[in-house]
Design an enzyme around this catalytic site. Structure first.
Site, mmCIF file in Angstrom:
data_model
loop_
_atom_site.group_PDB
_atom_site.id
_atom_site.type_symbol
_atom_site.label_atom_id
_atom_site.label_comp_id
_atom_site.label_asym_id
_atom_site.label_seq_id
_atom_site.Cartn_x
_atom_site.Cartn_y
_atom_site.Cartn_z
ATOM 1 N N HIS A 59 0.824 -1.217 0.000
ATOM 2 C CA HIS A 59 0.000 0.000 0.000
ATOM 3 C C HIS A 59 0.851 1.257 0.000
ATOM 4 O O HIS A 59 2.014 1.252 0.429
ATOM 5 C CB HIS A 59 -1.045 0.005 1.122
ATOM 6 C CG HIS A 59 -0.498 -0.120 2.516
ATOM 7 N ND1 HIS A 59 -0.059 0.946 3.242
ATOM 8 C CD2 HIS A 59 -0.356 -1.194 3.329
ATOM 9 C CE1 HIS A 59 0.317 0.547 4.449
ATOM 10 N NE2 HIS A 59 0.158 -0.769 4.530
ATOM 11 N N ASP B 174 -0.096 4.223 1.408
ATOM 12 C CA ASP B 174 -0.332 5.131 2.534
ATOM 13 C C ASP B 174 0.396 4.689 3.798
ATOM 14 O O ASP B 174 0.879 3.552 3.898
ATOM 15 C CB ASP B 174 -1.837 5.280 2.817
ATOM 16 C CG ASP B 174 -2.506 3.971 3.176
ATOM 17 O OD1 ASP B 174 -2.115 2.918 2.620
ATOM 18 O OD2 ASP B 174 -3.418 3.968 4.029
ATOM 19 N N ASP C 294 6.414 -0.326 7.177
ATOM 20 C CA ASP C 294 4.964 -0.463 6.961
ATOM 21 C C ASP C 294 4.541 0.645 6.004
ATOM 22 O O ASP C 294 4.069 1.685 6.448
ATOM 23 C CB ASP C 294 4.216 -0.375 8.287
ATOM 24 C CG ASP C 294 2.718 -0.547 8.116
ATOM 25 O OD1 ASP C 294 2.281 -0.916 7.021
ATOM 26 O OD2 ASP C 294 1.978 -0.300 9.094
ATOM 27 N N GLU D 244 -5.074 1.595 2.935
ATOM 28 C CA GLU D 244 -5.056 0.371 3.754
ATOM 29 C C GLU D 244 -5.156 0.698 5.231
ATOM 30 O O GLU D 244 -5.817 0.009 5.991
ATOM 31 C CB GLU D 244 -3.763 -0.419 3.480
ATOM 32 C CG GLU D 244 -3.724 -1.810 4.131
ATOM 33 C CD GLU D 244 -3.335 -1.820 5.606
ATOM 34 O OE1 GLU D 244 -3.614 -2.817 6.290
ATOM 35 O OE2 GLU D 244 -2.774 -0.821 6.101
ATOM 36 N N GLU E 35 1.265 -7.580 2.676
ATOM 37 C CA GLU E 35 2.030 -7.306 3.894
ATOM 38 C C GLU E 35 1.584 -8.264 5.000
ATOM 39 O O GLU E 35 0.480 -8.795 4.962
ATOM 40 C CB GLU E 35 1.785 -5.867 4.354
ATOM 41 C CG GLU E 35 0.378 -5.616 4.850
ATOM 42 C CD GLU E 35 0.190 -4.227 5.440
ATOM 43 O OE1 GLU E 35 1.062 -3.766 6.177
ATOM 44 O OE2 GLU E 35 -0.841 -3.618 5.152
ATOM 45 N N HIS F 58 3.832 1.588 13.377
ATOM 46 C CA HIS F 58 2.877 2.648 13.751
ATOM 47 C C HIS F 58 3.390 3.467 14.926
ATOM 48 O O HIS F 58 2.647 4.243 15.509
ATOM 49 C CB HIS F 58 1.497 2.067 14.121
ATOM 50 C CG HIS F 58 0.786 1.440 12.970
ATOM 51 N ND1 HIS F 58 -0.556 1.122 13.017
ATOM 52 C CD2 HIS F 58 1.214 1.060 11.746
ATOM 53 C CE1 HIS F 58 -0.910 0.581 11.856
ATOM 54 N NE2 HIS F 58 0.158 0.524 11.079
HETATM 55 C C1 LIG Z 1 4.892 -15.602 18.997
HETATM 56 C C2 LIG Z 1 4.400 -15.102 17.742
HETATM 57 C C3 LIG Z 1 4.713 -13.730 17.593
HETATM 58 C C4 LIG Z 1 4.014 -13.177 16.456
HETATM 59 C C5 LIG Z 1 4.568 -11.867 16.251
HETATM 60 C C6 LIG Z 1 3.780 -11.146 15.305
HETATM 61 C C7 LIG Z 1 4.402 -9.885 15.115
HETATM 62 C C8 LIG Z 1 3.552 -9.057 14.301
HETATM 63 C C9 LIG Z 1 4.338 -7.963 13.826
HETATM 64 C C10 LIG Z 1 3.954 -7.160 12.966
HETATM 65 C C11 LIG Z 1 2.657 -7.238 12.346
HETATM 66 C C12 LIG Z 1 2.164 -5.895 12.272
HETATM 67 C C13 LIG Z 1 1.500 -5.723 11.002
HETATM 68 C C14 LIG Z 1 0.188 -5.228 11.277
HETATM 69 C C15 LIG Z 1 -0.424 -4.831 10.014
HETATM 70 C C16 LIG Z 1 -1.857 -4.784 10.239
HETATM 71 C C17 LIG Z 1 -2.403 -3.685 9.436
HETATM 72 C C18 LIG Z 1 -3.269 -2.805 10.309
HETATM 73 O O1 LIG Z 1 -2.789 -2.085 11.143
HETATM 74 N N1 LIG Z 1 -4.568 -2.891 10.106
HETATM 75 C C19 LIG Z 1 -5.521 -2.103 10.840
HETATM 76 C C20 LIG Z 1 -6.463 -1.352 9.929
HETATM 77 C C21 LIG Z 1 -7.146 -2.178 8.915
HETATM 78 C C22 LIG Z 1 -6.615 -2.561 7.731
HETATM 79 N N2 LIG Z 1 -7.555 -3.252 7.025
HETATM 80 C C23 LIG Z 1 -8.679 -3.325 7.765
HETATM 81 C C24 LIG Z 1 -9.892 -3.919 7.497
HETATM 82 C C25 LIG Z 1 -10.869 -3.823 8.447
HETATM 83 C C26 LIG Z 1 -10.632 -3.149 9.635
HETATM 84 C C27 LIG Z 1 -9.434 -2.546 9.917
HETATM 85 C C28 LIG Z 1 -8.445 -2.641 8.969
HETATM 86 C C29 LIG Z 1 -6.267 -2.987 11.814
HETATM 87 O O2 LIG Z 1 -6.116 -4.209 11.826
HETATM 88 O O3 LIG Z 1 -7.023 -2.412 12.611
HETATM 89 ZN ZN LIG Z 2 0.657 -1.734 6.312
HETATM 90 ZN ZN LIG Z 3 0.018 -0.142 9.103
#
Ligand SMILES: CCCCCCCC/C=C\CCCCCCCC(=O)N[C@@H](Cc1c[nH]c2ccccc12)C(=O)O
Ligand SMILES: [Zn+2]
Ligand SMILES: [Zn+2]
Length: 512
Positions: free
Chosen positions: A132, A134, A165, A199, A227, A472
């Site tokens: 993405h 953004d 990210d 996103e 991602e 973030h």
């Molecule tokens: C022992 C195991 C350990 C596991 C470790 C995992 C580590 C994770 C590390 C990083 C992952 C972070 C990545 C997060 C990305 C998620 C994207 C995000 O923030 N999404 C938001 C907003 C969102 C995006 N699409 C939608 C659809 C519907 C609602 C909200 C969102 C979110 O999830 O709120």
């Molecule tokens: Zn992202």
């Molecule tokens: Zn993000």
């Protein structure tokens, strides 16, 4: 004690001892013979003729990309002018892609980008790499070691919002395709690049529209990679090696608004219960009543099994014998927020609003609960659970947003595309193990379910637990080495996808 009773106890003890010995034997045998799920493909080296170096030009392009403040604030509220400038920058930065007759570029939903790179063999199903444009806003700017939209290089790291990210995968994909095309190569298999522009606020105007466009075009993808979870360093207890986590499923969500309307009035004449009190009790009951621990039912269990052979002995014994120790491991999972989020539907209290004046009893109180739903549960189950826990008709529930957990994509040796991903990861991260897991946050893939049954979420970047808050958060950064790995990861993925030997090794009856 009667002789008969003594004999009975003796026999029972003997049976117990035999049973224990048998269990112990099974535990030892399973620990010693547990299968390995890892592979060891040839490592990608800087001396390889097709290695993409993070040279000055590529670093300059990446740091410039970080300087665009393509911030999404909330649904429908972003930075359209900055997105337009960023899109123009991308067009100018990758002249081969944008001048190639093999490439069709569509601007979708005004600011999202969809590229189609035509493969030479139209009979092969295409695949899609997603990212993405953004980023989230940068807060606490004063606490950053370098300004968040500077793209400053410091001690081998590039600082800035979007570095992990997720502008490194956006630019990484583009660099890989530019490199491929500029060497005069055409992929055999058609590939799509899909870059949403909102996103961070749910993808309603970007990825959703990209999915509509692709659906109208009748496209189905062999796999989609977006991602996701990183290459964890020290994230999994009992494993000293790095573990590349491929999310094969994504949790669902249920955002609920809770509301209590009661009589308000003068604070000097309170009734026994207020709207604030009633709502507080309800949400504190929800926080105190976690949804059931589902460890053993989803990809979080297989994640451990995939790395079992590389664990220290006590962990290896537990993980190789989940038939016996599953309840114990489930309990261990529930102790830390990251693993707890993998094992169950979570409950986060995200908003609480009430009151307008110090001496007025508020007639209304509202709260928002954000549930993330385990892959083996459902929106309906979560709703039913909450209503039962609160058990108070004065608390009105309404649904703000809901989505079921994603289907689980195929993984393991029965899935050629998962294995291709695993082997490519191990080419770039030769010291890492690879394991399936669940994505606890949501991504744009939410809109892509109908385009492919093989959807994977992976971030080709090594992260320690101290790096996780950079997502973030403050001081988001990526090392130059990591960015170089990201470019080469996508390049190798594209090349491997055209390498029939890899897919064939794992191909079964299903033809991709
Ligand atoms: C022992 C195991 C350990 C596991 C470790 C995992 C580590 C994770 C590390 C990083 C992952 C972070 C990545 C997060 C990305 C998620 C994207 C995000 O923030 N999404 C938001 C907003 C969102 C995006 N699409 C939608 C659809 C519907 C609602 C909200 C969102 C979110 O999830 O709120
Ligand atoms: Zn992202
Ligand atoms: Zn993000």
């Amino acid at each position: 004690m009667a002789r008969g009773t003594q004999r009975l106890i003796f026999v029972a003890l003997k049976v117990l001892a035999v049973a224990l010995a048998l269990v112990l034997m099974v535990v030892i045998i399973r620990t010693a013979t547990f299968p390995s799920y890892q592979t060891s493909p040839p490592e990608c080296k800087p001396t390889d003729p097709d290695f993409i170096p993070a040279d000055q030009d590529r670093l300059a392009r990446f740091t410039s990309a970080i300087r665009f403040r393509t911030v999404s604030y909330e649904r429908g509220v972003g930075t359209p002018q900055e997105l337009s400038r960023f899109i123009q920058f991308i067009r100018e930065s990758f002249p081969t892609i944008h001048g190639s007759p093999l490439v069709r570029r569509q601007v979708v939903g005004n600011y999202s980008l969809l590229y189609r790179v035509a493969g030479s063999d139209a009979s092969l199903q295409p695949y899609m790499l997603a990212s993405h444009l953004d980023v989230v806003p940068a807060t606490e700017e004063a606490n950053w070691e370098a300004p968040p939209f500077s793209g400053q290089l410091k001690d081998g790291y590039i600082y800035g919002r979007g570095t992990i990210d997720i502008k490194h995968t956006l630019m990484g994909c583009l660099e890989a395709v530019e490199f491929l095309l500029s060497r005069g190569r055409q992929p055999k298999r058609t590939l799509y690049l899909a870059f949403g522009h909102d996103e961070e606020t749910g993808g309603h105007f970007g990825a959703k529209v990209i999915a509509d466009v692709l659906t109208q075009q009748g496209e189905k993808m062999a796999f989609i990679l977006d991602e996701g979870t990183p290459v964890g360093d020290g994230l999994l207890p009992g494993v000293s090696k790095q573990v590349a986590l491929i999310s094969v499923a994504e949790k669902g969500g249920l955002q609920l608004r809770l509301e209590v309307d009661e009589e308000g009035g003068h604070a000097s004449i309170p009734r026994s219960e207020s709207a604030i009190g009633i709502l507080s009790k309800a949400i504190s009951k929800l926080e105190d009543s976690p949804h059931p621990n589902m460890f053993g039912t989803g990809p979080e269990t297989r994640m451990l099994e995939y790395v079992a052979t590389e664990m220290t002995l006590p962990y290896r014994m537990l993980t190789s014998n989940l038939w016996l120790f599953s309840p114990l491991v489930a309990w261990v999972y529930s102790r830390k927020p990251q693993t707890n989020a993998l094992a169950r539907t979570t409950t986060a209290l995200t908003r609480f609003n009430a009151g307008v004046k110090d001496n007025v009893i508020s007639p209304r109180a509202t709260a928002v609960i954000d549930h993330r739903i385990h892959p083996t549960s459902s929106v309906e189950e979560v709703m039913e659970f909450d209503l039962k826990v609160v058990n108070d008709p004065r608390v009105k529930f309404s649904v703000i947003n809901s989505r079921q957990p994603s289907p689980t994509s195929p993984y393991g040796k029965d899935s050629p595309t998962y294995m291709l991903l695993q082997e490519t990861i191990q080419q770039i991260f030769p010291d890492a193990l690879v394991a399936p897991t669940t994505m606890v946050g949501n991504t744009d893939t939410l809109y892509y379910w109908n385009l492919s049954s093989a959807i994977y979420r992976f971030n080709p970047c090594v992260m320690t637990s101290s790096d996780l808050p950079r997502f973030h958060g403050v001081n988001e950064r990526i090392s130059v080495k990591s960015y170089e790995r990201a470019m080469n990861f996508y390049y190798h993925l594209i090349v491997n996808m055209d390498e029939p030997l890899i897919l064939k090794r794992y191909r079964h009856e299903d033809d991709l």
